[in-house]
Design an enzyme around this catalytic site. Structure first.
Site, PDB file in Angstrom:
ATOM      1  N   GLU A  32       6.584   2.048   5.532  1.00 23.13           N
ATOM      2  CA  GLU A  32       5.608   2.976   5.667  1.00 23.13           C
ATOM      3  C   GLU A  32       5.130   3.904   7.078  1.00 23.13           C
ATOM      4  O   GLU A  32       5.013   5.081   6.725  1.00 23.13           O
ATOM      5  CB  GLU A  32       3.895   2.152   5.669  1.00 23.13           C
ATOM      6  CG  GLU A  32       2.928   2.763   5.811  1.00 23.13           C
ATOM      7  CD  GLU A  32       1.605   2.039   5.338  1.00 23.13           C
ATOM      8  OE1 GLU A  32       0.797   2.731   5.241  1.00 23.13           O
ATOM      9  OE2 GLU A  32       1.657   0.544   5.168  1.00 23.13           O
TER      10      GLU A  32
ATOM     11  N   CYS B 263      -2.075  -4.717  -5.495  1.00 21.89           N
ATOM     12  CA  CYS B 263      -2.297  -5.121  -3.779  1.00 21.89           C
ATOM     13  C   CYS B 263      -2.994  -3.404  -4.079  1.00 21.89           C
ATOM     14  O   CYS B 263      -3.963  -2.940  -2.713  1.00 21.89           O
ATOM     15  CB  CYS B 263      -1.334  -5.165  -2.741  1.00 21.89           C
ATOM     16  SG  CYS B 263      -0.678  -5.834  -2.438  1.00 21.89           S
TER      17      CYS B 263
ATOM     18  N   HIS C 156      -2.318   0.672   4.904  1.00 24.31           N
ATOM     19  CA  HIS C 156      -1.396  -0.176   4.296  1.00 24.31           C
ATOM     20  C   HIS C 156      -1.750  -1.350   5.281  1.00 24.31           C
ATOM     21  O   HIS C 156      -2.241  -2.692   4.870  1.00 24.31           O
ATOM     22  CB  HIS C 156      -0.827  -0.039   2.937  1.00 24.31           C
ATOM     23  CG  HIS C 156      -0.202  -1.300   1.813  1.00 24.31           C
ATOM     24  ND1 HIS C 156      -1.742  -1.454   0.919  1.00 24.31           N
ATOM     25  CD2 HIS C 156       0.597  -2.598   1.870  1.00 24.31           C
ATOM     26  CE1 HIS C 156      -1.496  -2.773   0.229  1.00 24.31           C
ATOM     27  NE2 HIS C 156      -0.196  -2.850   0.724  1.00 24.31           N
TER      28      HIS C 156
ATOM     29  N   PHE D  81       2.981  -4.328  -5.676  1.00 23.80           N
ATOM     30  CA  PHE D  81       4.097  -5.469  -6.210  1.00 23.80           C
ATOM     31  C   PHE D  81       4.029  -4.624  -6.889  1.00 23.80           C
ATOM     32  O   PHE D  81       3.309  -3.863  -8.126  1.00 23.80           O
ATOM     33  CB  PHE D  81       3.146  -6.989  -6.361  1.00 23.80           C
ATOM     34  CG  PHE D  81       3.684  -7.599  -4.440  1.00 23.80           C
ATOM     35  CD1 PHE D  81       4.168  -7.513  -3.925  1.00 23.80           C
ATOM     36  CD2 PHE D  81       3.208  -9.350  -5.074  1.00 23.80           C
ATOM     37  CE1 PHE D  81       4.075  -8.005  -2.595  1.00 23.80           C
ATOM     38  CE2 PHE D  81       3.472  -9.924  -4.094  1.00 23.80           C
ATOM     39  CZ  PHE D  81       4.157  -9.455  -2.512  1.00 23.80           C
TER      40      PHE D  81
ATOM     41  N   LYS E  25      -6.447  -4.256   8.118  1.00 26.61           N
ATOM     42  CA  LYS E  25      -6.843  -5.622   8.010  1.00 26.61           C
ATOM     43  C   LYS E  25      -6.147  -5.844   8.827  1.00 26.61           C
ATOM     44  O   LYS E  25      -6.154  -7.737   8.731  1.00 26.61           O
ATOM     45  CB  LYS E  25      -5.298  -5.892   6.666  1.00 26.61           C
ATOM     46  CG  LYS E  25      -4.939  -4.544   5.140  1.00 26.61           C
ATOM     47  CD  LYS E  25      -3.949  -5.681   4.246  1.00 26.61           C
ATOM     48  CE  LYS E  25      -4.260  -4.326   2.951  1.00 26.61           C
ATOM     49  NZ  LYS E  25      -3.690  -2.608   2.801  1.00 26.61           N
TER      50      LYS E  25
ATOM     51  N   HIS F 268      -5.892  -9.131   3.973  1.00 23.00           N
ATOM     52  CA  HIS F 268      -5.697  -8.412   2.687  1.00 23.00           C
ATOM     53  C   HIS F 268      -5.673  -9.176   1.623  1.00 23.00           C
ATOM     54  O   HIS F 268      -5.977 -10.499   0.824  1.00 23.00           O
ATOM     55  CB  HIS F 268      -3.873  -9.265   2.489  1.00 23.00           C
ATOM     56  CG  HIS F 268      -2.905  -7.532   1.715  1.00 23.00           C
ATOM     57  ND1 HIS F 268      -3.892  -7.109   0.843  1.00 23.00           N
ATOM     58  CD2 HIS F 268      -1.804  -7.832   1.633  1.00 23.00           C
ATOM     59  CE1 HIS F 268      -3.096  -6.459   0.160  1.00 23.00           C
ATOM     60  NE2 HIS F 268      -2.347  -6.617   0.403  1.00 23.00           N
TER      61      HIS F 268
END
Length: 411
Positions: A312, A162, A301, A397, A333, A338
């Site tokens: 975050e 990502c 994010h 990830f 998002k 995403h």
């Protein structure tokens, strides 16, 4: 060090087939979520996604024969590149060996892999397309863009889940700033909404199974339950400032810092103490030679997963200290879903647009406060603001963290 500016952009997203339409929908908080239309979801718990609607590569400017030999993710990238080049001004005088393409994909041609493997099983190896390999590999968007436009400098694909396209933008920034290139097309593309991919993400507990599309992707909301699969492409043309000025390019914004770290913690989960993400943000500011307190807005994010927003938020507090309470933070998002490997680049585009328009896009459809997420998430709708520095976060990830710092352009 040399200054690096943004001189053109292109986008294909679930909320718009160009940058302007995408920006307007994001600023208005109008999401692109709907029941999945590209395959039958009967066997899945997850029924909704953010697909690019009514996609026609020929209508987007691609040659029909060439488009058939590209995976959907490469089609998206080529369409975004066409927009970018058309908006870039006169590129005829550039040195092709000083022009690069750094465009990544988190997964690459997943749809091609699935379709051709099905042919292999059902009809035998002789029926597998001769174009299977070049269609599925992650570097082919970068390669095709270079072939189309004759950019002969550095050319490679980043692959960091990502965070893929944020790393691509950051690496292109460094190549130009440090003198290896004069300009570069950079960003990412993704097209992985298929039954197999959704099943994999669903079974690891990453996707929301919520049926109400207005509550599907709700970053920082206490009722968030997973991310929404999305697809598309985002590309930026980065250019050395004097080079851009000499050819009369329109300058949209300036990129001034890039930070990259890894949590070294878990294959999918973020480090709960936020140290890696915090260091990436601090590194981006250090790279620009500015204090963290100059940042006005963070495009987070913000995936709408229970763990991400908690971690975050901790990371932002760690990186910014008391200034965290003065920052605006939002996750776009909540509108786009995403976009995986394309997310960071699209959010970089949003950051540039926010600086240009003096407008902070909202975290859409937020309703229920979470006591563990207590920053200013711009939940009341878009907010006018005098923005000078905007930071964009991408976390992937594998623990990959990337932070990009953009500045309002001043000649």
């Amino acid at each position: 060090m040399r200054r690096v500016v943004v001189t053109s952009m292109g986008a294909i997203t679930p909320v718009g087939l160009n940058v302007q339409d995408t920006w307007e929908r994001i600023a208005a908080g109008k999401h692109g979520f709907a029941p999945i239309s590209s395959f039958d979801t009967e066997r899945l718990k997850v029924k909704n996604a953010a697909e690019v609607k009514d996609w026609d590569p020929v209508a987007a400017g691609l040659n029909k024969k060439d488009a058939r030999r590209m995976d959907r993710y490469t089609q998206f990238a080529m369409a975004a590149a066409k927009q970018l080049v058309e908006g870039a001004g006169d590129l005829s005088g550039i040195d092709p060996y000083r022009a690069g393409v750094i465009v990544g994909s988190g997964i690459g041609g997943f749809n091609t892999t699935l379709e051709e493997h099905t042919k292999f099983l059902e009809k035998g190896p002789g029926r597998v397309s001769a174009f299977t390999i070049p269609m599925l590999i992650c570097n082919m968007a970068a390669g095709q863009i270079a072939i189309e436009y004759g950019f002969k400098g550095d050319n490679f694909a980043t692959v960091t889940a990502c965070a893929t396209s944020a790393h691509a933008v950051g690496e292109a920034f460094r190549k130009i700033r440090d003198g290896y290139l004069e300009l570069a097309i950079t960003g990412g593309a993704e097209a992985s909404i298929n039954e197999f991919a959704v099943a994999g993400f669903q079974n690891m507990g990453a996707l929301t199974e919520t049926e109400d599309c207005d509550r599907l992707c709700i970053p920082f909301d206490k009722e968030r339950s997973g991310f929404v699969m999305s697809e598309g492409a985002g590309l930026l043309l980065l250019e050395e400032y004097e080079h851009a000025k000499k050819r009369g390019a329109t300058i949209l914004g300036e990129i001034v810092g890039y930070g990259a770290t890894d949590d070294a913690y878990h294959i999918t989960g973020p480090d709960p103490d936020g140290a890696g993400a915090a260091r990436a943000m601090q590194n981006a500011c250090n790279d620009a030679g500015v204090n963290t307190d100059v940042v006005d807005y963070i495009n987070a994010h913000g995936t709408s997963t229970p763990l991400n927003e908690r971690c975050e938020t901790v990371a932002i507090k760690k990186a910014f200290g008391a200034h965290a309470n003065e920052l605006a933070v939002s996750s776009t998002k909540s509108v786009t879903g995403h976009m995986l490997g394309a997310a960071g680049a699209v959010e970089a585009i949003v950051s540039v647009m926010a600086l240009r328009e003096g407008l902070i896009p909202p975290t859409a459809n937020y309703k229920v406060p979470d006591e563990e997420c207590d920053l200013d998430y711009v939940t009341e709708g878009a907010r006018k603001a005098d923005l000078h520095y905007v930071l964009s976060n991408s976390l992937g990830f594998g623990g990959h963290n990337a932070a990009l710092l953009f500045k309002k352009f001043e000649g």
